[in-house]
Design a protein around this motif. Structure first.
Motif, PDB file in Angstrom:
ATOM      1  N   MET A 121      -1.197  12.960 -14.596  1.00 54.36           N
ATOM      2  CA  MET A 121      -2.221  12.918 -13.594  1.00 54.36           C
ATOM      3  C   MET A 121      -3.450  12.212 -14.176  1.00 54.36           C
ATOM      4  O   MET A 121      -3.802  12.457 -15.313  1.00 54.36           O
ATOM      5  CB  MET A 121      -2.614  14.352 -13.231  1.00 54.36           C
ATOM      6  N   THR A 122      -4.086  11.391 -13.391  1.00 56.41           N
ATOM      7  CA  THR A 122      -5.323  10.769 -13.842  1.00 56.41           C
ATOM      8  C   THR A 122      -6.442  11.798 -13.744  1.00 56.41           C
ATOM      9  O   THR A 122      -6.344  12.769 -12.991  1.00 56.41           O
ATOM     10  CB  THR A 122      -5.682   9.553 -12.976  1.00 56.41           C
ATOM     11  N   ASN A 123      -7.502  11.571 -14.486  1.00 53.78           N
ATOM     12  CA  ASN A 123      -8.603  12.532 -14.458  1.00 53.78           C
ATOM     13  C   ASN A 123      -9.209  12.676 -13.072  1.00 53.78           C
ATOM     14  O   ASN A 123      -9.501  13.780 -12.627  1.00 53.78           O
ATOM     15  CB  ASN A 123      -9.675  12.132 -15.465  1.00 53.78           C
ATOM     16  N   GLN A 124      -9.426  11.572 -12.377  1.00 51.15           N
ATOM     17  CA  GLN A 124     -10.010  11.636 -11.036  1.00 51.15           C
ATOM     18  C   GLN A 124      -9.069  12.347 -10.068  1.00 51.15           C
ATOM     19  O   GLN A 124      -9.489  13.216  -9.300  1.00 51.15           O
ATOM     20  CB  GLN A 124     -10.340  10.247 -10.514  1.00 51.15           C
ATOM     21  N   ARG A 125      -7.807  12.005 -10.110  1.00 48.17           N
ATOM     22  CA  ARG A 125      -6.838  12.651  -9.219  1.00 48.17           C
ATOM     23  C   ARG A 125      -6.708  14.141  -9.566  1.00 48.17           C
ATOM     24  O   ARG A 125      -6.650  14.986  -8.671  1.00 48.17           O
ATOM     25  CB  ARG A 125      -5.474  11.970  -9.323  1.00 48.17           C
ATOM     26  N   GLU A 126      -6.671  14.442 -10.849  1.00 48.57           N
ATOM     27  CA  GLU A 126      -6.566  15.837 -11.266  1.00 48.57           C
ATOM     28  C   GLU A 126      -7.772  16.634 -10.771  1.00 48.57           C
ATOM     29  O   GLU A 126      -7.612  17.734 -10.234  1.00 48.57           O
ATOM     30  CB  GLU A 126      -6.473  15.930 -12.789  1.00 48.57           C
ATOM     31  N   THR A 127      -8.952  16.075 -10.922  1.00 58.28           N
ATOM     32  CA  THR A 127     -10.162  16.755 -10.459  1.00 58.28           C
ATOM     33  C   THR A 127     -10.112  16.986  -8.954  1.00 58.28           C
ATOM     34  O   THR A 127     -10.432  18.082  -8.473  1.00 58.28           O
ATOM     35  CB  THR A 127     -11.409  15.934 -10.836  1.00 58.28           C
ATOM     36  N   GLN A 128      -9.700  15.980  -8.208  1.00 56.87           N
ATOM     37  CA  GLN A 128      -9.597  16.125  -6.756  1.00 56.87           C
ATOM     38  C   GLN A 128      -8.571  17.185  -6.380  1.00 56.87           C
ATOM     39  O   GLN A 128      -8.799  17.991  -5.468  1.00 56.87           O
ATOM     40  CB  GLN A 128      -9.237  14.791  -6.110  1.00 56.87           C
ATOM     41  N   MET A 129      -7.452  17.194  -7.070  1.00 60.39           N
ATOM     42  CA  MET A 129      -6.404  18.185  -6.756  1.00 60.39           C
ATOM     43  C   MET A 129      -6.853  19.589  -7.127  1.00 60.39           C
ATOM     44  O   MET A 129      -6.584  20.546  -6.388  1.00 60.39           O
ATOM     45  CB  MET A 129      -5.095  17.823  -7.451  1.00 60.39           C
ATOM     46  N   ILE A 130      -7.535  19.737  -8.254  1.00 62.23           N
ATOM     47  CA  ILE A 130      -8.020  21.059  -8.653  1.00 62.23           C
ATOM     48  C   ILE A 130      -9.039  21.562  -7.642  1.00 62.23           C
ATOM     49  O   ILE A 130      -9.000  22.723  -7.223  1.00 62.23           O
ATOM     50  CB  ILE A 130      -8.588  21.034 -10.083  1.00 62.23           C
ATOM     51  N   ASP A 131      -9.960  20.694  -7.238  1.00 64.52           N
ATOM     52  CA  ASP A 131     -10.954  21.089  -6.228  1.00 64.52           C
ATOM     53  C   ASP A 131     -10.263  21.513  -4.932  1.00 64.52           C
ATOM     54  O   ASP A 131     -10.613  22.544  -4.343  1.00 64.52           O
ATOM     55  CB  ASP A 131     -11.918  19.936  -5.944  1.00 64.52           C
ATOM     56  N   ALA A 132      -9.299  20.742  -4.489  1.00 63.56           N
ATOM     57  CA  ALA A 132      -8.562  21.073  -3.266  1.00 63.56           C
ATOM     58  C   ALA A 132      -7.773  22.371  -3.439  1.00 63.56           C
ATOM     59  O   ALA A 132      -7.683  23.188  -2.510  1.00 63.56           O
ATOM     60  CB  ALA A 132      -7.628  19.926  -2.883  1.00 63.56           C
ATOM     61  N   PHE A 133      -7.213  22.591  -4.615  1.00 61.72           N
ATOM     62  CA  PHE A 133      -6.461  23.813  -4.903  1.00 61.72           C
ATOM     63  C   PHE A 133      -7.377  25.029  -4.777  1.00 61.72           C
ATOM     64  O   PHE A 133      -7.038  26.010  -4.104  1.00 61.72           O
ATOM     65  CB  PHE A 133      -5.863  23.734  -6.307  1.00 61.72           C
ATOM     66  N   LEU A 174       1.083  25.291 -18.015  1.00 58.46           N
ATOM     67  CA  LEU A 174       1.356  24.482 -19.202  1.00 58.46           C
ATOM     68  C   LEU A 174       0.105  24.061 -19.960  1.00 58.46           C
ATOM     69  O   LEU A 174       0.191  23.734 -21.148  1.00 58.46           O
ATOM     70  CB  LEU A 174       2.141  23.223 -18.800  1.00 58.46           C
ATOM     71  N   ASP A 175      -1.029  24.031 -19.293  1.00 58.12           N
ATOM     72  CA  ASP A 175      -2.251  23.498 -19.888  1.00 58.12           C
ATOM     73  C   ASP A 175      -3.402  24.490 -19.745  1.00 58.12           C
ATOM     74  O   ASP A 175      -3.970  24.625 -18.659  1.00 58.12           O
ATOM     75  CB  ASP A 175      -2.602  22.164 -19.211  1.00 58.12           C
ATOM     76  N   PRO A 176      -3.773  25.164 -20.813  1.00 56.33           N
ATOM     77  CA  PRO A 176      -4.864  26.139 -20.737  1.00 56.33           C
ATOM     78  C   PRO A 176      -6.188  25.525 -20.264  1.00 56.33           C
ATOM     79  O   PRO A 176      -6.969  26.204 -19.595  1.00 56.33           O
ATOM     80  CB  PRO A 176      -4.999  26.658 -22.172  1.00 56.33           C
ATOM     81  N   ALA A 177      -6.433  24.261 -20.557  1.00 52.54           N
ATOM     82  CA  ALA A 177      -7.675  23.615 -20.118  1.00 52.54           C
ATOM     83  C   ALA A 177      -7.720  23.519 -18.593  1.00 52.54           C
ATOM     84  O   ALA A 177      -8.779  23.724 -17.983  1.00 52.54           O
ATOM     85  CB  ALA A 177      -7.817  22.235 -20.748  1.00 52.54           C
ATOM     86  N   THR A 178      -6.597  23.218 -17.979  1.00 51.65           N
ATOM     87  CA  THR A 178      -6.538  23.160 -16.513  1.00 51.65           C
ATOM     88  C   THR A 178      -6.757  24.547 -15.927  1.00 51.65           C
ATOM     89  O   THR A 178      -7.504  24.704 -14.960  1.00 51.65           O
ATOM     90  CB  THR A 178      -5.194  22.579 -16.039  1.00 51.65           C
ATOM     91  N   ALA A 179      -6.130  25.546 -16.514  1.00 50.68           N
ATOM     92  CA  ALA A 179      -6.317  26.924 -16.045  1.00 50.68           C
ATOM     93  C   ALA A 179      -7.779  27.329 -16.171  1.00 50.68           C
ATOM     94  O   ALA A 179      -8.325  27.996 -15.282  1.00 50.68           O
ATOM     95  CB  ALA A 179      -5.428  27.872 -16.844  1.00 50.68           C
ATOM     96  N   GLN A 180      -8.444  26.907 -17.235  1.00 46.75           N
ATOM     97  CA  GLN A 180      -9.855  27.210 -17.433  1.00 46.75           C
ATOM     98  C   GLN A 180     -10.722  26.533 -16.378  1.00 46.75           C
ATOM     99  O   GLN A 180     -11.674  27.126 -15.865  1.00 46.75           O
ATOM    100  CB  GLN A 180     -10.303  26.737 -18.819  1.00 46.75           C
ATOM    101  N   LYS A 181     -10.396  25.284 -16.037  1.00 46.69           N
ATOM    102  CA  LYS A 181     -11.139  24.572 -14.992  1.00 46.69           C
ATOM    103  C   LYS A 181     -11.036  25.315 -13.670  1.00 46.69           C
ATOM    104  O   LYS A 181     -12.036  25.500 -12.968  1.00 46.69           O
ATOM    105  CB  LYS A 181     -10.601  23.154 -14.811  1.00 46.69           C
ATOM    106  N   VAL A 182      -9.831  25.720 -13.328  1.00 46.39           N
ATOM    107  CA  VAL A 182      -9.614  26.433 -12.065  1.00 46.39           C
ATOM    108  C   VAL A 182     -10.395  27.747 -12.072  1.00 46.39           C
ATOM    109  O   VAL A 182     -11.089  28.072 -11.104  1.00 46.39           O
ATOM    110  CB  VAL A 182      -8.106  26.681 -11.821  1.00 46.39           C
ATOM    111  N   GLN A 183     -10.317  28.487 -13.154  1.00 43.69           N
ATOM    112  CA  GLN A 183     -11.022  29.766 -13.242  1.00 43.69           C
ATOM    113  C   GLN A 183     -12.533  29.560 -13.140  1.00 43.69           C
ATOM    114  O   GLN A 183     -13.223  30.314 -12.467  1.00 43.69           O
ATOM    115  CB  GLN A 183     -10.667  30.497 -14.538  1.00 43.69           C
ATOM    116  N   GLY A 184     -13.039  28.527 -13.801  1.00 42.20           N
ATOM    117  CA  GLY A 184     -14.469  28.242 -13.739  1.00 42.20           C
ATOM    118  C   GLY A 184     -14.929  27.915 -12.332  1.00 42.20           C
ATOM    119  O   GLY A 184     -15.986  28.389 -11.891  1.00 42.20           O
ATOM    120  N   LEU A 185     -14.143  27.113 -11.611  1.00 38.99           N
ATOM    121  CA  LEU A 185     -14.499  26.779 -10.231  1.00 38.99           C
ATOM    122  C   LEU A 185     -14.427  27.998  -9.326  1.00 38.99           C
ATOM    123  O   LEU A 185     -15.258  28.168  -8.426  1.00 38.99           O
ATOM    124  CB  LEU A 185     -13.594  25.669  -9.702  1.00 38.99           C
ATOM    125  N   ARG A 186     -13.450  28.852  -9.553  1.00 36.56           N
ATOM    126  CA  ARG A 186     -13.347  30.076  -8.753  1.00 36.56           C
ATOM    127  C   ARG A 186     -14.560  30.981  -8.993  1.00 36.56           C
ATOM    128  O   ARG A 186     -15.099  31.580  -8.069  1.00 36.56           O
ATOM    129  CB  ARG A 186     -12.053  30.820  -9.068  1.00 36.56           C
TER     130      ARG A 186
END
Length: 65
Positions: free
Chosen positions: A1-13, A32-44
């Protein structure tokens, strides 16, 4: 995933705007990726803090009709 696409998908998620395939993709990335899980938790947490602290202004009666 590209950073921009990943950010958009995380925001939408976090906003509940993804279809099932997109949700499953982000859930797998979180597993699979603790950094992604952290981003999601931070946004929540941010969303919850904003909801708790934001002023509430009901719509005028004329707009509710």
């Amino acid at each position: 995933m590209t950073n921009q696409r990943e950010t958009q998908m995380i925001d939408a998620f976090v906003d509940g705007e993804l279809d099932l395939a997109g949700q499953l993709e982000i859930e797998e990335r979180m597993r699979l990726d603790p950094a992604t899980a952290q981003k999601v938790q931070g946004l929540r947490q941010l969303r919850e803090t904003i909801r708790e602290k934001a002023d509430y202004h009901p719509a005028p009666a004329a707009l509710r009709k």
